[in-house]
Design a protein around this motif. Structure first.
Motif, short mmCIF file in Angstrom:
data_model
loop_
_atom_site.label_atom_id
_atom_site.label_comp_id
_atom_site.label_asym_id
_atom_site.label_seq_id
_atom_site.Cartn_x
_atom_site.Cartn_y
_atom_site.Cartn_z
N ILE A 156 0.85 -1.19 0.00
CA ILE A 156 0.00 0.00 0.00
C ILE A 156 0.89 1.24 0.00
O ILE A 156 1.86 1.31 0.77
N GLY A 157 0.57 2.17 -0.87
CA GLY A 157 1.25 3.47 -0.86
C GLY A 157 2.69 3.46 -1.33
O GLY A 157 3.44 4.36 -0.99
N ARG A 158 3.08 2.47 -2.12
CA ARG A 158 4.50 2.40 -2.51
C ARG A 158 4.74 2.43 -4.02
O ARG A 158 5.87 2.16 -4.45
N ILE B 212 -9.23 10.75 5.62
CA ILE B 212 -8.70 9.69 6.48
C ILE B 212 -8.62 8.39 5.68
O ILE B 212 -7.60 7.70 5.66
N LEU B 213 -9.73 8.09 4.97
CA LEU B 213 -9.76 6.83 4.22
C LEU B 213 -8.76 6.81 3.07
O LEU B 213 -8.35 5.75 2.62
N ARG C 220 -5.35 2.97 5.14
CA ARG C 220 -5.71 1.87 4.23
C ARG C 220 -5.03 0.59 4.66
O ARG C 220 -5.60 -0.48 4.66
N MET C 221 -3.75 0.72 5.07
CA MET C 221 -3.03 -0.48 5.48
C MET C 221 -3.62 -1.06 6.76
O MET C 221 -3.83 -2.26 6.90
N VAL D 9 4.30 3.79 10.68
CA VAL D 9 5.28 2.71 10.52
C VAL D 9 4.53 1.38 10.32
O VAL D 9 3.79 0.94 11.21
N PRO D 10 4.72 0.73 9.15
CA PRO D 10 3.88 -0.43 8.84
C PRO D 10 3.90 -1.55 9.89
O PRO D 10 2.84 -2.09 10.22
#
Ligand SMILES: Nc1ncnc2c1ncn2[C@@H]1O[C@H](COP(=O)(O)OP(=O)(O)O)[C@@H](O)[C@H]1O
Ligand SMILES: [Mg+2]
Length: 505
Positions: free
Chosen positions: A129-131, A285-286, A292-293, A325-326
């Motif tokens: 996500i997001g990468r 926010i969404l 999302r993660m 931080v994932p």
């Protein structure tokens, strides 16, 4: 969810989808698919398949072929992702798209995926996500530089990002990919042996020399992904430099909490996932990647996910307090799945106790938030540790000047403090900002809590607070009162400190 070409697989639900269409996969075919996914790119032997799929009966090998061809039929255009390894078994390769990869040595002609070899490369689980931007940027960097190092603190997502980049490059080229993790080795010979094994040189100590590694990379269009270099950084750097000088067709993608510092290296600092602002509405926010993660992780655990404005605000708070931080988000989502979101927010006040219980299959250093921090802490020098404890009192950004004022003392000169901060920043324990005229530093909230606990344990708290008060006094109208009072206690200090922007002046 796991992506195999265009097909998405949920192991939890035992379902596979092509786009949004549920595919009809028989139970035995699914067992085989699961086994191939779990093997993360390694070959699964026919015996292993027989043991898993028909544990209580003796069946003809032909049954495997029947199930395999059913599986390939279901995968349709992606059927080539299951490769037959003649005489041994089957292996999963995962094609994904990546235009940047077209310029790398071994790029497939006309966009065709060549005979990609993914030695030990873990299968990309759910899409990152997001990468997307990061994957393109790192792939571009590998076009022009033989060594690219992904840097960042533990749990920020270096390994997963590296795997995604390597998979994307492999899918768009006929570059051979070797995945090597150095987490389990602790000396130079261990590094050489691990790389040798991945390159097919053999592992016996007598066979393995640097010379044999050089011979093994020559004439091969190769991408080596070297994961977890930080604790054997010098050996890793020496080997990497030697190898890229021996072959123009070699690329190395390293992950580390500290740069290798080799001649032909580019760094890529892996950023946390973005977090929503405090004023963000439900839509914003969404849209943020950390949220999302977090929500995807909860859904993967089959938890009920409430998306009313109140719940979303709490999720946003969790993501912000965990700095995007994932790993921390993953641990928090697994707690939220059991205890609910509200309890998770309050649990963050004692995050080291609360954020435990990571995935059973994760390495021990990723099972709890504390263990992740410990792994980095063990790699620090004695002075770096002392300085880190003292920096814990800064709730927001701080300048080098402020850091020296607070961390230096009779036993530790300003020069030593500066050296330590440079070391801590290069090991990604202290974060650096470049968006102001002067360079500033800050600690992620989790690192800061950890540092404060250590400061408290060291009994230096009052002394450090006094130095901070002395430093801050000129910025306030007299009479200045120390903001935190005496009788320092890390637990109460924890999150109660107001942001002190003055500390960074
Ligand atoms: N972009 C992302 N989207 C979803 N999950 C992620 C992402 N980045 C990391 N993760 C998850 O977070 C955890 C930590 O990531 P990892 O790559 O192992 O961190 P690092 O190598 O920096 O210590 C892993 O379990 C991984 O699956
Ligand atoms: Mg890692």
């Amino acid at each position: 969810m796991i992506k195999i070409g265009r097909v998405t697989v949920s192991l939890e639900m035992r379902e596979a989808y092509l786009d949004d269409r549920l595919l009809q996969v028989g139970s035995r075919a699914f067992d085989i698919l699961e086994l191939l996914i779990e093997a993360r790119g390694k070959t699964v032997t026919k015996d292993e398949i027989l043991r898993r799929v028909w544990p209580h009966s003796v069946v003809e090998e032909n049954n495997i072929h029947v199930q395999l061809s059913a599986l390939r039929k279901i995968l349709g255009a992606d059927k080539l992702t299951i490769r037959t390894i003649s005489g041994r078994g089957y292996r999963l390769t995962v094609p994904t798209e990546g235009n940047e990869a077209a310029a790398l040595p071994g790029a497939a002609q006309g966009g065709q995926t060549g005979a990609t070899r993914l030695n030990g490369l873990p299968v990309c689980h759910a899409p990152l996500i997001g990468r997307d931007g990061a994957i393109a940027e790192i792939t571009r960097a590998l076009n022009g530089t033989p060594i690219v190092t992904l840097l960042g603190p533990g749990g920020i997502g270096k390994t997963q990002l590296g795997i995604a980049v390597a998979s994307s490059i492999a899918a768009a080229s006929d570059l051979e990919v070797c995945f090597i993790t150095l987490a389990a080795v602790d000396n130079a010979q261990g590094v050489v042996s691990m790389i040798a094994e991945a390159l097919g040189v053999g592992r016996a100590a007598d066979d393995v020399t640097l010379h044999s590694l050089v011979a093994a990379v020559q004439g091969r269009k190769l991408l080596l992904m070297l994961d977890n270099c930080e604790h054997v950084i010098e050996s890793a750097a020496t080997v990497c430099e030697l190898l890229v000088q021996a072959s123009a067709d070699l690329r190395i993608l390293a992950t580390s909490r500290e740069p290798l510092r080799t001649r032909d290296e580019k760094f890529y600092w892996v950023a946390p996932l973005d977090t929503p602002d405090a004023e963000a509405g439900s839509q914003a926010i969404l849209a943020s990647s950390s949220v999302r993660m977090f929500l995807a992780q909860m859904r993967a655990l089959n938890a009920d996910v409430e998306t009313d404005p109140g719940s979303l605000e709490m999720v946003a708070t969790i993501c912000r307090r965990l700095d995007g931080v994932p790993l921390a988000l993953e641990l928090a989502a697994s707690r939220a799945a059991v205890f609910g979101i509200r309890k998770t927010v309050s649990g963050l006040d004692d995050r080291f106790q609360f954020l435990t219980g990571g995935r059973r299959t994760a390495p021990p250093r990723q099972q709890t938030l504390e263990a992740t921090l410990e792994w980095s802490y063990q790699l620090l020098g004695a002075t770096e540790r002392i300085v880190l404890h003292r920096l814990g009192i800064f709730p927001a950004r701080f300048s080098l000047e402020a850091a020296c004022a607070v961390a230096a003392c009779e036993r530790l000169s300003s020069h030593e403090v500066m050296e330590a901060i440079v070391g801590l920043a290069s090991k990604c324990v202290v974060m650096t900002t470049f968006d102001s005229k002067t360079k500033e530093y800050f600690l992620l909230e989790t690192t800061r809590e950890y540092a404060l606990r250590k400061l408290y344990e060291s009994d230096e708290g009052d002394e450090v607070l006094t130095r901070n008060a002395t430093y801050l006094a000129p910025f306030y109208e007299p009479p200045y009162e120390q903001p935190y009072g005496r009788g320092f206690r890390a637990a109460t200090l924890g999150n109660s400190l107001a942001a002190e922007s003055v500390a960074s002046r």
